[in-house]
Design a protein around this motif. Structure first.
Motif, PDB file in Angstrom:
ATOM      1  N   ILE A 352     -47.133  76.209  11.894  1.00  0.00           N
ATOM      2  CA  ILE A 352     -48.568  76.488  11.799  1.00  0.00           C
ATOM      3  C   ILE A 352     -49.366  75.224  11.475  1.00  0.00           C
ATOM      4  N   LEU A 353     -48.788  74.375  10.643  1.00  0.00           N
ATOM      5  CA  LEU A 353     -49.516  73.175  10.204  1.00  0.00           C
ATOM      6  C   LEU A 353     -49.473  72.051  11.241  1.00  0.00           C
ATOM      7  N   VAL A 441     -50.173  81.669   3.891  1.00  0.00           N
ATOM      8  CA  VAL A 441     -50.582  80.561   3.013  1.00  0.00           C
ATOM      9  C   VAL A 441     -50.923  79.326   3.845  1.00  0.00           C
ATOM     10  N   ALA A 442     -50.086  79.025   4.834  1.00  0.00           N
ATOM     11  CA  ALA A 442     -50.365  77.857   5.681  1.00  0.00           C
ATOM     12  C   ALA A 442     -51.691  78.041   6.417  1.00  0.00           C
ATOM     13  N   ALA A 443     -51.891  79.223   6.982  1.00  0.00           N
ATOM     14  CA  ALA A 443     -53.134  79.495   7.719  1.00  0.00           C
ATOM     15  C   ALA A 443     -54.345  79.387   6.794  1.00  0.00           C
ATOM     16  N   SER A 444     -54.202  79.921   5.592  1.00  0.00           N
ATOM     17  CA  SER A 444     -55.323  79.910   4.646  1.00  0.00           C
ATOM     18  C   SER A 444     -55.632  78.488   4.179  1.00  0.00           C
ATOM     19  N   ALA A 445     -54.597  77.671   4.048  1.00  0.00           N
ATOM     20  CA  ALA A 445     -54.832  76.277   3.639  1.00  0.00           C
ATOM     21  C   ALA A 445     -55.641  75.538   4.703  1.00  0.00           C
ATOM     22  N   ILE A 446     -55.374  75.849   5.952  1.00  0.00           N
ATOM     23  CA  ILE A 446     -56.101  75.204   7.053  1.00  0.00           C
ATOM     24  C   ILE A 446     -57.554  75.667   7.062  1.00  0.00           C
ATOM     25  N   LYS A 447     -57.709  76.965   6.936  1.00  0.00           N
ATOM     26  CA  LYS A 447     -59.052  77.556   6.988  1.00  0.00           C
ATOM     27  C   LYS A 447     -59.835  77.287   5.693  1.00  0.00           C
ATOM     28  N   GLY A 448     -59.128  77.090   4.602  1.00  0.00           N
ATOM     29  CA  GLY A 448     -59.803  76.917   3.309  1.00  0.00           C
ATOM     30  C   GLY A 448     -60.218  78.247   2.707  1.00  0.00           C
ATOM     31  N   ALA A 449     -59.703  79.301   3.271  1.00  0.00           N
ATOM     32  CA  ALA A 449     -60.031  80.651   2.807  1.00  0.00           C
ATOM     33  C   ALA A 449     -58.907  81.576   3.261  1.00  0.00           C
ATOM     34  N   ILE A 450     -58.820  82.741   2.610  1.00  0.00           N
ATOM     35  CA  ILE A 450     -57.717  83.658   2.913  1.00  0.00           C
ATOM     36  C   ILE A 450     -57.857  84.238   4.315  1.00  0.00           C
ATOM     37  N   VAL A 451     -56.920  83.861   5.188  1.00  0.00           N
ATOM     38  CA  VAL A 451     -56.882  84.436   6.544  1.00  0.00           C
ATOM     39  C   VAL A 451     -55.433  84.565   6.990  1.00  0.00           C
ATOM     40  N   VAL A 453     -52.552  84.294  10.230  1.00  0.00           N
ATOM     41  CA  VAL A 453     -52.304  83.288  11.267  1.00  0.00           C
ATOM     42  C   VAL A 453     -53.174  83.510  12.501  1.00  0.00           C
ATOM     43  N   GLU A 454     -53.447  84.750  12.821  1.00  0.00           N
ATOM     44  CA  GLU A 454     -54.232  85.039  14.031  1.00  0.00           C
ATOM     45  C   GLU A 454     -55.618  84.390  14.009  1.00  0.00           C
ATOM     46  N   GLU A 455     -56.090  84.095  12.826  1.00  0.00           N
ATOM     47  CA  GLU A 455     -57.480  83.623  12.699  1.00  0.00           C
ATOM     48  C   GLU A 455     -57.633  82.127  12.929  1.00  0.00           C
ATOM     49  N   ILE A 456     -56.505  81.436  13.074  1.00  0.00           N
ATOM     50  CA  ILE A 456     -56.678  79.981  13.221  1.00  0.00           C
ATOM     51  C   ILE A 456     -56.202  79.492  14.595  1.00  0.00           C
TER      52      ILE A 456
END
Ligand code: SF4
Lengths: 456, 179
Positions: A352-353, A441-451, A453-456
């Motif tokens: 993801i990262l 957690v990886a997806a949320s770290a990228i987005k900076g908010a709780i999301v 994987v589908e959201e990024i």
């Protein structure tokens, strides 16, 4: 009479059962770490007793140690004393310690299985509640207190009341992108934090049979979060493949004989359980906790529910019922712990990262569960992906799961974490924790908010 | 372990479910290698965060009984939680239910754990707010007598009871059997 796997292992280890007394249960293996063992060795000293079976015990350093590169230089004087005490105690009694210089040091529930120390059909204890992790191999493994650590050191046995048994059956196929973490979080949200108190769980279902050992360990790890003393999964070919050729696993002829025996280690058809529940996971979506205990968990797309006596949770997490958890900004992210600090978890995070950057205001700690995980991650180049994304890749240990070392989430900060407890201040005084899978957690770290994987 | 004595004390109404061992003794205090010195850190975070937290109330300063709701002692297996409770003067915890490992740890150290029905806990919780409400616990008869003259019977495992009353240790028993 048909027996379930839990009763089989129990009966195999029952030494004495006097009427109206707890059973005396033989313990095959014990794992030690620095935080819950020193007082047990002192107790033996006080009574002039020796460790009876040092060869059945291994030790490691994990809870209070730093995760910085120069970690052998422990600045916290107390923590240093604790580490020194374990070194002296193990040396004196002839117990193998996997110290900083070993390729097998790591979180006790990550390194034990890696060494092949954890074997099907055995009884395993450790002064740590997440000992249930080892149940993934079809072992009866549970956490004990320090007094009981002393009991096992001195006698190789323990007093136990026969637990009740519970069958937890997961129905349906695991949807794409849904992990074992989401499954166990769903179970805890369903039955509650003390939904399985007094029980040992056997997990089953097609989804379980298809899971890797890493995923099974994640699942069994959090059994304690619904109150279960232990959780286990009958061993199968996946288990045997994982175990073959590890340092402590039997070799050659004994290996083949052991596997033959382990193949029969399963619940008989028509056997009895004190309780039986089914959880349909065919439509499961990523889970996240919103509150201050692991049962306060919802799907990311759900709204924060109204719960009875929830005031303290709402106040602590600064969230209100009816609010969305999705897009809630986070300041910190943590990938690691005995729940999700294994190589598969790191691979999933790296996937993801890769080629992405974490949000500028977020700090992401990625802490491998063991030296083995770390070496493997480096061999696969995962460390480079992590660093390029802006994450920090640290040395193995419990780290930010319980904040006994310098790895703490600051007061008031919000952290999304792959660990197992979101108790108030668990990751540092005043910190707020949201538990989730490594993917989330990886997806949320990228987005900076709780999301998810589908959201990024 | 000391032989168990009757307890007479007011009770601290800690009106919470799921009191976890992280709350009872935060991880930062677990780096000691001794068994003593934990009493002063009992519920330290909650005490610091909230001046109105019940354990900050001086009327419960010398209480020997803690009253709580369901699932007391859940979470970490740290026996330090039991040591901290004992070292701050607690002799008994009365709750709706306890976590497994906590129950074990308590019994190994002579801390009495009593489970009562939610209704009874409700009743005790309400009355314990009054300073003059005193409980006396008699383990040999398995009863709690209140200063309002109510009597509550409680269940207690016979082996554990015997150990507590005699101050006998599990390890002695194990050593004898596994010799
Ligand atoms: S990683 Fe966390 S839960 Fe696991 S053993 Fe370490 S402190 Fe305990």
């Amino acid at each position: 009479m048909p027996k379930n796997i839990i009763q089989k292992i129990w009966d195999d280890h029952l030494l004495v059962q006097r009427p109206d007394h707890p059973a005396v249960l033989a313990i095959d293996k014990m794992l030690l770490h620095e935080v819950t063992s020193a007082q047990a060795f002192n107790e033996l000293r006080r009574r002039g007793l020796k460790v009876r079976y040092p060869e059945r015990i291994i030790a490691t350093l994990d809870h209070s140690i730093p995760t910085s590169k120069n970690r052998s230089n422990i600045e916290d004087i107390q923590a240093k004393r604790q580490v020194e005490a374990l070194r002296n105690n193990t040396k004196e009694s002839g117990i193998k310690l996997y110290d900083f210089d070993s390729r097998y040091q790591g979180i006790v529930h990550v390194m034990g299985p890696e060494l092949g120390f954890t074997l099907p059909g055995t009884t395993i204890v450790c002064g740590d509640s997440h000992t249930s992790t080892h149940g993934a191999f079809g072992a009866l493994a549970f956490g004990i207190g320090t007094s009981e650590v002393a009991h096992v050191l001195a006698t190789g046995a323990i007093l136990q009341y026969q637990p009740k048994t519970m069958k937890v059956e997961f129905l349906g196929k695991l949807p794409l992108n849904i992990t074992a973490k989401d499954v166990i979080m769903k179970l805890i949200a369903t039955i509650g934090m003390n939904g399985a108190t007094g029980y040992i769980i056997e997990y089953m279902g097609t989804a379980i049979s298809n899971m890797s050992m890493e995923a099974r360990m994640t699942l069994c790890n959090m059994s304690i979060e619904c109150g279960a003393r232990a959780g286990l999964i009958a061993p199968d070919e996946i288990t045997f493949n994982y175990l073959q050729d590890r340092p402590y696993t039997p070799k050659d002829k004994i290996w083949r004989q052991s596997v033959e025996k382990w193949r029969t280690l399963k619940s008989d058809s028509g056997c009895y359980y004190n309780n039986h529940i089914q959880v349909d996971i065919s439509a499961l979506t990523p889970m996240v906790t919103w509150g201050i205990n692991p049962e306060q968990a919802i799907a990311i797309n759900e709204l924060i529910p109204v719960v009875e006596k929830g005031e303290q949770a709402y106040a602590y997490t600064k969230l209100r019922p009816g609010q969305a958890i999705k897009n809630q900004p986070v300041d910190w992210a943590f990938i690691g712990s005995c729940t999700n600090g294994r190589i598969e978890d790191l691979r999933l995070a790296a996937e993801i990262l890769k080629g992405r950057k974490i949000a500028r205001h977020v700090r992401l700690y990625i802490v491998p569960g063991s030296e083995q995980v770390m070496l493997q991650a480096i061999a696969e180049g995962l460390d480079k992906i992590f660093i390029a994304s802006g994450a920090e890749f640290r040395m193995p240990g419990c780290s930010m799961c319980l904040a006994m070392n310098a790895d703490k989430v600051p007061a008031g900060a919000r952290c999304i974490s792959t660990s197992n407890r979101n108790f108030m201040g668990r990751q540092g005084p005043g910190s707020i924790t949201h538990l989730a899978s490594p993917a989330t957690v990886a997806a949320s770290a990228i987005k900076g908010a709780i999301v998810s994987v589908e959201e990024i | 372990m000391q032989a168990f004595q009757a307890i007479i004390s007011n009770a601290i109404p800690l009106d919470m479910d799921n009191v976890d061992t992280d709350m009872i003794i935060p991880a930062q205090f677990l780096t000691k290698i001794e068994k003593s010195g934990y009493g002063k850190h009992l519920f330290q975070r909650l005490k610091e965060q909230n001046p109105k937290f019940i354990l900050n109330n001086s009327k419960y300063q010398f209480s020997k009984i803690l009253l709580a709701r369901a699932n007391f002692g859940c979470g970490s297996s740290r026996e330090h939680a039991v040591w901290a409770l004992l070292q701050s003067g607690m002799k008994a915890i009365i709750a709706e239910s306890f976590s497994d490992i906590f129950l074990n740890n308590a019994s190994k150290n002579g801390l009495l754990t009593i489970s009562l029905s939610p209704q009874t806990i409700n009743n005790l919780m309400r009355q314990a707010q009054q300073e003059t409400y005193i409980l006396s616990i008699d383990l040999s008869k398995q009863i709690i007598v209140t200063s309002a003259n109510e009597i509550f019977k409680f269940e207690y495992d016979s082996f554990r009871k015997d150990c507590l009353l005699r101050g006998q240790d599990d390890l002695d028993y194990l050593l004898e059997i596994t010799q």
